[in-house]
Design a protein around this motif. Structure first.
Motif, PDB file in Angstrom:
ATOM      1  N   THR A 272       0.847  -1.187   0.000  1.00  0.00           N
ATOM      2  CA  THR A 272       0.000   0.000   0.000  1.00  0.00           C
ATOM      3  C   THR A 272       0.880   1.233   0.000  1.00  0.00           C
ATOM      4  O   THR A 272       1.960   1.238   0.586  1.00  0.00           O
ATOM      5  CB  THR A 272      -0.918   0.021   1.236  1.00  0.00           C
ATOM      6  OG1 THR A 272      -0.098  -0.066   2.401  1.00  0.00           O
ATOM      7  CG2 THR A 272      -1.896  -1.117   1.210  1.00  0.00           C
ATOM      8  N   PRO A 273       0.416   2.280  -0.659  1.00  0.00           N
ATOM      9  CA  PRO A 273       1.235   3.487  -0.707  1.00  0.00           C
ATOM     10  C   PRO A 273       1.356   4.130   0.671  1.00  0.00           C
ATOM     11  O   PRO A 273       0.493   3.988   1.520  1.00  0.00           O
ATOM     12  CB  PRO A 273       0.485   4.402  -1.664  1.00  0.00           C
ATOM     13  CG  PRO A 273      -0.729   3.707  -2.091  1.00  0.00           C
ATOM     14  CD  PRO A 273      -0.797   2.393  -1.423  1.00  0.00           C
TER      15      PRO A 273
ATOM     16  N   ALA B 274      11.791   9.983   2.814  1.00  0.00           N
ATOM     17  CA  ALA B 274      11.837   8.903   3.805  1.00  0.00           C
ATOM     18  C   ALA B 274      10.700   7.907   3.590  1.00  0.00           C
ATOM     19  O   ALA B 274      10.910   6.687   3.692  1.00  0.00           O
ATOM     20  CB  ALA B 274      11.762   9.489   5.214  1.00  0.00           C
ATOM     21  N   LEU B 275       9.495   8.394   3.276  1.00  0.00           N
ATOM     22  CA  LEU B 275       8.363   7.487   3.033  1.00  0.00           C
ATOM     23  C   LEU B 275       8.604   6.614   1.810  1.00  0.00           C
ATOM     24  O   LEU B 275       8.278   5.429   1.817  1.00  0.00           O
ATOM     25  CB  LEU B 275       7.066   8.287   2.878  1.00  0.00           C
ATOM     26  CG  LEU B 275       6.488   8.858   4.170  1.00  0.00           C
ATOM     27  CD1 LEU B 275       5.362   9.846   3.857  1.00  0.00           C
ATOM     28  CD2 LEU B 275       5.976   7.750   5.067  1.00  0.00           C
ATOM     29  N   LEU B 276       9.173   7.185   0.766  1.00  0.00           N
ATOM     30  CA  LEU B 276       9.476   6.390  -0.431  1.00  0.00           C
ATOM     31  C   LEU B 276      10.517   5.325  -0.117  1.00  0.00           C
ATOM     32  O   LEU B 276      10.404   4.184  -0.556  1.00  0.00           O
ATOM     33  CB  LEU B 276       9.967   7.288  -1.570  1.00  0.00           C
ATOM     34  CG  LEU B 276       8.901   8.106  -2.279  1.00  0.00           C
ATOM     35  CD1 LEU B 276       9.549   9.147  -3.188  1.00  0.00           C
ATOM     36  CD2 LEU B 276       7.956   7.222  -3.061  1.00  0.00           C
TER      37      LEU B 276
ATOM     38  N   ARG C 238       6.468   3.251  -4.994  1.00  0.00           N
ATOM     39  CA  ARG C 238       6.848   4.396  -5.816  1.00  0.00           C
ATOM     40  C   ARG C 238       5.913   5.575  -5.615  1.00  0.00           C
ATOM     41  O   ARG C 238       6.063   6.598  -6.262  1.00  0.00           O
ATOM     42  CB  ARG C 238       6.830   4.006  -7.293  1.00  0.00           C
ATOM     43  CG  ARG C 238       7.937   3.054  -7.682  1.00  0.00           C
ATOM     44  CD  ARG C 238       7.999   2.847  -9.194  1.00  0.00           C
ATOM     45  NE  ARG C 238       8.034   4.108  -9.915  1.00  0.00           N
ATOM     46  CZ  ARG C 238       7.107   4.501 -10.782  1.00  0.00           C
ATOM     47  NH1 ARG C 238       6.062   3.769 -11.034  1.00  0.00           N
ATOM     48  NH2 ARG C 238       7.226   5.650 -11.411  1.00  0.00           N
ATOM     49  N   ILE C 239       4.902   5.422  -4.737  1.00  0.00           N
ATOM     50  CA  ILE C 239       3.876   6.452  -4.605  1.00  0.00           C
ATOM     51  C   ILE C 239       3.737   6.876  -3.148  1.00  0.00           C
ATOM     52  O   ILE C 239       3.662   6.044  -2.259  1.00  0.00           O
ATOM     53  CB  ILE C 239       2.519   5.938  -5.114  1.00  0.00           C
ATOM     54  CG1 ILE C 239       2.608   5.596  -6.595  1.00  0.00           C
ATOM     55  CG2 ILE C 239       1.423   6.964  -4.873  1.00  0.00           C
ATOM     56  CD1 ILE C 239       1.398   4.906  -7.136  1.00  0.00           C
TER      57      ILE C 239
ATOM     58  N   GLY D 242      10.042   8.241  -7.455  1.00  0.00           N
ATOM     59  CA  GLY D 242       8.615   8.006  -7.217  1.00  0.00           C
ATOM     60  C   GLY D 242       7.770   9.161  -7.696  1.00  0.00           C
ATOM     61  O   GLY D 242       8.188   9.938  -8.556  1.00  0.00           O
ATOM     62  N   LEU D 243       6.591   9.268  -7.120  1.00  0.00           N
ATOM     63  CA  LEU D 243       5.692  10.373  -7.416  1.00  0.00           C
ATOM     64  C   LEU D 243       4.703  10.516  -6.280  1.00  0.00           C
ATOM     65  O   LEU D 243       4.622   9.664  -5.403  1.00  0.00           O
ATOM     66  CB  LEU D 243       4.975  10.175  -8.753  1.00  0.00           C
ATOM     67  CG  LEU D 243       4.240   8.854  -8.992  1.00  0.00           C
ATOM     68  CD1 LEU D 243       2.793   8.970  -8.609  1.00  0.00           C
ATOM     69  CD2 LEU D 243       4.355   8.509 -10.450  1.00  0.00           C
TER      70      LEU D 243
END
Length: 128
Positions: free
Chosen positions: A16-17, A40-42, A48-49, A80-81
């Motif tokens: 999950t993103p 950091a989250l990526l 990738r999101i 990512g994006l």
């Protein structure tokens, strides 16, 4: 050591993103920290999101557009994006107006047409 086959499909843990909640008006000096959060989250999530929940961002304006542009650039540089969750309709319009194509949650992804595909032309019309 023995291994017993399990009937049925294997259990797959869906990726999950990561979610970043943006609440209240964001001050300009907070932007670098939020960019660090996106990186950091990526890195931690392995996706990738990063979904940016902008429902509580405050009144849409150029400061919000600037923030989202910087977050999108940071995410792209990290491979990512970002995808927006619950954007205000005015914010959507502003993003389109300035030419930022940030994905919105629940919308179909825009893609380039396939190479080598030509549109059909009616008889008597010049081809482009």
């Amino acid at each position: 050591m023995s291994c017993q086959a399990v009937a049925g499909l294997p259990l797959v843990d869906a990726v999950t993103p990561a979610v970043l909640v943006l609440a209240g008006p964001v001050a300009r000096d907070e932007v670098p920290g939020l960019c660090d959060d996106v990186r950091a989250l990526l890195r931690r999530s392995g996706t990738r999101i990063v979904v940016c929940d902008v429902g509580g961002l405050g009144p849409p304006g150029l400061a919000a557009v600037d923030l989202l542009a910087r977050l999108e650039l940071t995410a792209r540089r990290a491979g990512g994006l970002i995808r927006l969750r619950d954007p205000d309709p005015v914010l959507r319009s502003l993003l389109r107006f300035v030419g930022l194509r940030i994905q919105m949650e629940g919308e179909v992804e825009e893609r380039e047409p396939a190479l080598g595909v030509e549109e059909e032309v009616e008889p008597g019309q010049p081809s482009v």
